[in-house]
Scaffold this motif. Structure first.
Motif, PDB file in Angstrom:
ATOM      1  N   SER B 190      57.910  67.435 -14.206  1.00 17.89           N
ATOM      2  CA  SER B 190      57.431  68.511 -15.079  1.00 17.89           C
ATOM      3  C   SER B 190      58.501  69.587 -15.190  1.00 17.89           C
ATOM      4  CB  SER B 190      56.142  69.074 -14.456  1.00 17.89           C
ATOM      5  OG  SER B 190      55.844  70.321 -14.982  1.00 17.89           O
ATOM      6  N   PHE B 191      58.629  70.185 -16.375  1.00 17.89           N
ATOM      7  CA  PHE B 191      59.579  71.276 -16.588  1.00 17.89           C
ATOM      8  C   PHE B 191      58.881  72.429 -17.286  1.00 17.89           C
ATOM      9  CE2 PHE B 191      62.216  67.588 -16.119  1.00 17.89           C
ATOM     10  CZ  PHE B 191      63.336  68.041 -15.435  1.00 17.89           C
ATOM     11  N   ARG B 192      59.279  73.659 -16.902  1.00 19.62           N
ATOM     12  CA  ARG B 192      58.612  74.813 -17.528  1.00 19.62           C
ATOM     13  C   ARG B 192      59.613  75.769 -18.172  1.00 19.62           C
ATOM     14  NH1 ARG B 192      54.304  78.925 -14.807  1.00 19.62           N
ATOM     15  NH2 ARG B 192      55.831  79.056 -13.117  1.00 19.62           N
ATOM     16  N   GLU B 193      59.487  75.925 -19.476  1.00 17.50           N
ATOM     17  CA  GLU B 193      60.298  76.881 -20.212  1.00 17.50           C
ATOM     18  C   GLU B 193      59.746  78.308 -20.063  1.00 17.50           C
ATOM     19  OE1 GLU B 193      63.077  76.933 -21.914  1.00 17.50           O
ATOM     20  OE2 GLU B 193      62.737  78.986 -22.593  1.00 17.50           O
ATOM     21  N   MET B 194      58.404  78.422 -20.025  1.00 16.13           N
ATOM     22  CA  MET B 194      57.757  79.730 -19.911  1.00 16.13           C
ATOM     23  C   MET B 194      58.114  80.396 -18.580  1.00 16.13           C
ATOM     24  SD  MET B 194      55.586  81.834 -21.281  1.00 16.13           S
ATOM     25  CE  MET B 194      54.487  83.187 -20.836  1.00 16.13           C
ATOM     26  N   PHE B 195      58.268  81.721 -18.592  1.00 21.68           N
ATOM     27  CA  PHE B 195      58.473  82.435 -17.330  1.00 21.68           C
ATOM     28  C   PHE B 195      57.131  82.528 -16.603  1.00 21.68           C
ATOM     29  CE2 PHE B 195      56.548  86.230 -19.069  1.00 21.68           C
ATOM     30  CZ  PHE B 195      56.867  86.187 -20.409  1.00 21.68           C
ATOM     31  N   ASN B 196      57.113  83.099 -15.401  1.00 25.29           N
ATOM     32  CA  ASN B 196      55.862  83.145 -14.643  1.00 25.29           C
ATOM     33  C   ASN B 196      55.425  84.578 -14.333  1.00 25.29           C
ATOM     34  OD1 ASN B 196      57.484  83.940 -12.507  1.00 25.29           O
ATOM     35  ND2 ASN B 196      57.643  81.872 -11.672  1.00 25.29           N
ATOM     36  N   ALA B 197      54.294  84.686 -13.656  1.00 23.10           N
ATOM     37  CA  ALA B 197      53.701  85.992 -13.367  1.00 23.10           C
ATOM     38  C   ALA B 197      54.624  86.865 -12.519  1.00 23.10           C
ATOM     39  CB  ALA B 197      52.369  85.795 -12.652  1.00 23.10           C
ATOM     40  N   HIS B 405      62.604  73.447 -11.418  1.00 22.96           N
ATOM     41  CA  HIS B 405      62.303  73.140 -12.820  1.00 22.96           C
ATOM     42  C   HIS B 405      61.730  74.345 -13.570  1.00 22.96           C
ATOM     43  CE1 HIS B 405      62.235  68.471 -12.369  1.00 22.96           C
ATOM     44  NE2 HIS B 405      63.316  69.033 -11.861  1.00 22.96           N
ATOM     45  N   GLN B 406      62.143  75.544 -13.158  1.00 25.51           N
ATOM     46  CA  GLN B 406      61.702  76.774 -13.809  1.00 25.51           C
ATOM     47  C   GLN B 406      62.873  77.332 -14.623  1.00 25.51           C
ATOM     48  OE1 GLN B 406      58.707  78.944 -13.864  1.00 25.51           O
ATOM     49  NE2 GLN B 406      60.081  79.641 -15.482  1.00 25.51           N
ATOM     50  N   ALA B 407      62.640  77.549 -15.925  1.00 23.60           N
ATOM     51  CA  ALA B 407      63.695  78.117 -16.761  1.00 23.60           C
ATOM     52  C   ALA B 407      64.001  79.542 -16.310  1.00 23.60           C
ATOM     53  CB  ALA B 407      63.271  78.108 -18.218  1.00 23.60           C
ATOM     54  N   GLN B 408      65.267  79.859 -16.203  1.00 23.74           N
ATOM     55  CA  GLN B 408      65.687  81.231 -15.920  1.00 23.74           C
ATOM     56  C   GLN B 408      66.074  81.845 -17.256  1.00 23.74           C
ATOM     57  OE1 GLN B 408      65.571  82.261 -12.447  1.00 23.74           O
ATOM     58  NE2 GLN B 408      64.427  80.339 -12.600  1.00 23.74           N
ATOM     59  N   ARG B 409      65.328  82.855 -17.692  1.00 28.10           N
ATOM     60  CA  ARG B 409      65.480  83.342 -19.063  1.00 28.10           C
ATOM     61  C   ARG B 409      65.093  84.804 -19.178  1.00 28.10           C
ATOM     62  NH1 ARG B 409      60.418  81.680 -22.642  1.00 28.10           N
ATOM     63  NH2 ARG B 409      60.645  83.848 -23.159  1.00 28.10           N
TER      64      ARG B 409
END
Lengths: 323, 459
Positions: B190-197, B405-409
């Motif tokens: 799994s990969f996540r483009e969205m940032f998190n809380a 797998h967390q996008a840094q953005r």
């Protein structure tokens, strides 16, 4: 803030939360009590009332659904809230007449399960029809201008003006229905028909007409509830089903066929909800962490219904003959 | 329904001839290479088993690769889901026929992916984790999807990515903002483009404390599931670090429509600020009801995570309320502007929402990674996505970090516009785009600290 003000606040919150349940449950209870018809499509009548009210009162911009695809970017008459409050009950009353004549009547002598299946099917069809026409998204039902924003109440502080209006409208409608059932010939016939239909028919009174009118009144009440309740939240195709379950609980608690039962049941459900949300119980530490009781407010309503059914199976104001 | 049938092409001929067998397909594809690059994948791209063993739904049978789009079209997040679906459909159209970002992604040809035409199936998660998992399971087992994507509600995304890891089929997260998505249940597939809380807390705290002061007391309401729980934890952490103090934090059920009782308690708490950690329709309802109850007269209200459909539903209630969003059409750079343009062209002038941008981007990112890998074989596609650097989706320079797998953005911080200034698709004033250098965390800290990703599948 004093304990008195706290209690007053919880009471008012409970009353407003219960008001919509009362309106929906009253119609449900009347139909169930007089006609012995289990109407799972009652929530769909609430849904119809909400959308009809929205489209009469406001002009709505659609961003989804079949209507929008066919070029109807904006729909609605924009006649204002009072027009909706008058026209919607009439409209849903007619739907109630048609529903009784062409659907319910054929199922009176059939088992409850048949009634549940056909009305539940109807409710799903109505819900999906709205989803196809207007899309699944939520539409904002603007509160009438005179009831926007908060009002400053002594001791309690700010309270939404519209919620006070909901309590007032509910009180007036409850009173009207109560007077109709308790103090008119029509009400007398309906009540007598509920107790002993054969005797009433022997007296030369045909019950078909009072019954169809009673069904339509019940439907119209659900329609009004839709108009009054929808500005509290956003309108979407699911709100009918979401309203149906608590309304049934109110009927169970209050007793089938009883207007007083619907009112007391509705207020009780609203109060339990408001108390569990607002009680100082919130976040009581227990072993291994803290329980947030507010998230259990829904469970509390079911627990209340279970408790009352244990103590009084016919509900608070139900009579065994009727149920 | 999504299949493009405009013209008779190589694939149609293959279908007509009944050459469904992979070996036959490989042979024919080799014979019919026409110089447009379309023929490169018939054999190796789909994986005929020569280079890579079978894994999950690899190799693909036939000449069509199917994607699964699993979004809520009912429930409190349905507005977000429907906008995601629009973007997914557009992504498939562009992958097959060119157009949109496909023309600018060097790895994509606009003639399918690896020579395969892209088809898709869709499902309704109903904003419910169990329903989402069942729907995704159908996509994997029955429809043989090579990749699935979806979100809105972290609970549904977390349920789906667990399935993805066990079935060895890639899941591209769409809208999921819980720290737990990449910080607890870390999944290789799994990969996540969205940032998190956590990152929202980092981006929001400086702006909000700068505006309202650095010593306020605050009260939190939060949706009682994975996202809301980590959301309120992160708000507590970063605002307390900034000098604020929490009075209480109270859970509300997902899908609640009446917040009046909760809001009364918040108003009576004596707190000076209120965080509404609600999203979608729940967020629109709670914010609207807070304004109706006059809470904004005595408290500062903050809506940590916003998006356009919920702002639209909340109407004038969003005026002056701070929050973060996934993406907004006002972000002025080439990919953002072109996305707004071609999405509007496709959908009758509609301005795309942040969730739509995520859906479109994640689909293309997967397709581009498969092209780079030269195969749909999942471990190879995963390796192409890991630590990949990109700046082509409108949010500046990004890295899809290998460790979690967390996008840094970057993160856009916005403030709601008054109703009179809200135009079509325009609901926020862009206050700040917080640089990715100012948010985030190392691989051994924050939500990534617990992370151990699952297996690639070819160990």
């Amino acid at each position: 803030m004093s304990l008195f003000a706290d209690l007053l606040g919880v009471f008012l919150n409970g009353l407003q939360a219960g008001a919509i349940y009362i309106l929906v449950a009253m119609g449900l209870s009347i139909i169930l009590g007089t006609l012995k018809f289990v109407n799972f499509a009652h929530g769909a009548l609430y849904l119809i009332g909400a959308y009809a009210g929205l489209l009469i009162a406001n002009e709505v911009r659609l961003s989804n659904g079949l209507l929008q695809q066919y070029g109807y970017e904006t729909v609605g008459l924009d006649l204002g809230f009072l027009a909706a409050l008058i026209l919607v009950p009439v409209f849903v009353f007619v739907i109630g007449l048609l529903m009784e004549r062409y659907l319910a009547r054929a199922f009176y002598d059939r088992p409850d399960i048949d009634q549940i299946l056909v009305t539940f099917g109807l409710a799903i069809i109505a819900q999906e029809a709205f989803r196809v026409l207007f899309g699944g998204q939520s539409i904002n039902f603007a509160r009438p201008g005179w009831a926007r924003g908060p009002v400053m109440l002594p001791a309690i502080g700010n309270f939404p003006r519209w919620r006070l209006a909901v309590i007032a409208i509910t009180a007036v409608l409850v009173l009207l229905v109560y007077l109709l059932v308790e103090y008119t010939d029509f009400g007398l016939i309906v009540r007598a028909g509920t107790r002993d239909p054969e005797m009433v028919e022997l007296l030369g009174i045909k019950l078909t007409r009072p019954y169809i009118v009673m069904f339509a009144i019940g439907a119209a009440l659900a329609g009004v509830a839709g108009v009054v309740g929808a500005p509290l939240e956003n309108v979407n195709p699911s709100i009918g089903m979401e309203t149906l379950v608590p309304a049934f609980l109110v009927v169970v608690i209050g007793g089938v066929g009883s207007i007083r039962g619907a009112v007391v049941g509705g207020v009780l459900v609203g109060m339990v909800y408001a108390i569990l949300v607002g009680a100082p119980l919130a976040s009581i530490p227990v072993i291994g962490g803290a329980i947030s009781w507010s998230a259990w407010s829904q469970v509390g309503i079911y627990a209340l219904a279970a408790l009352i059914l244990l103590l009084r199976p016919e509900g608070l104001f139900g009579s065994e003959e009727v149920s | 329904m999504a299949r493009d049938t405009n013209s008779l092409n190589r694939r149609d001929v293959l279908k007509a001839s009944g050459a469904a067998g992979v070996a036959g397909l490989a042979g024919l594809a080799g014979c019919t290479q026409d110089g447009n690059g379309g023929g490169n994948g018939g054999g190796n791209g789909g994986g005929d088993g020569e280079d890579y063993p079978s894994l999950g739904n690899f190799p693909i049978e036939g000449d069509t690769a199917t994607f699964g789009f699993n979004v809520p079209t009912s429930g409190p997040y349905s507005s977000e889901g429907e906008d995601e679906l629009r973007a997914y459909k557009l992504a498939v159209k562009h992958l097959n026929n060119g157009g949109g970002w496909v023309d600018d992604f060097g790895d994509l040809s606009g003639d399918g992916v690896l020579g395969y035409e892209i088809d898709f199936v869709e499902g309704d998660t109903a904003t419910d984790a169990d329903t989402a998992r069942e729907s995704a399971s159908r996509m994997v087992q029955r429809d043989n999807v090579i990749m699935f994507s979806g979100g809105s509600s972290s609970a549904t995304a977390i349920a789906q990515q667990g399935l993805a890891q066990s079935q060895k089929v890639l899941f591209m997260c769409c809208l999921t903002h819980s720290n737990d998505t990449t910080g607890k249940d870390c999944v290789r597939y799994s990969f996540r483009e969205m940032f998190n809380a956590y990152m929202t807390g980092q981006a929001l705290a400086p702006v909000v404390t700068g505006e309202y002061g650095d010593d306020l007391s605050f009260y939190q309401l939060y949706a009682d599931y994975s996202w809301g729980q980590t959301q309120q934890e992160s708000m507590k952490q970063f605002f307390e670090e900034a000098g604020w103090s929490q009075v209480d934090s109270v859970a509300t059920p997902l899908g609640e429509s009446d917040y009046q009782s909760y809001l009364s308690e918040a108003a009576n708490s004596g707190a000076e600020a209120l965080f509404l950690n609600h999203y979608g329709l729940d967020g629109a309802n709670s914010l609207q009801q807070a304004i109706e109850a006059g809470l904004d007269q005595n408290m500062e209200i903050v809506m940590p995570l916003y998006n356009r459909p919920m702002a639209q539903a909340a109407g004038g209630a969003i005026e002056g309320i701070f929050g973060t969003i996934a993406w907004d059409s006002q972000i002025d750079n080439e990919p953002s502007n072109s996305f707004t343009q071609f999405f509007g062209d496709e959908y009758n002038g509609r301005v795309p929402s942040g969730p739509a941008q995520l859906a479109y981007a994640q689909t293309l990112q997967y397709a581009a990674a498969a092209e780079r890998a030269g195969t749909f074989y999942p471990p190879e596609v995963i390796r192409q996505l890991e630590d990949y650097e990109y700046d082509n989706i409108g949010m500046g320079q990004e890295t899809m970090r290998k460790c979690d797998h967390q996008a840094q953005r970057d993160i856009p911080v916005v403030r709601g516009l008054p109703e009179s200034e809200q135009g079509q698709g325009q609901f926020f004033e862009l206050v700040n785009v917080t640089s990715r250098d100012d948010v985030g965390y190392a691989c051994d800290e924050g939500p990534a600290a617990e992370c151990e990703l699952g297996e690639y599948g070819d160990e």
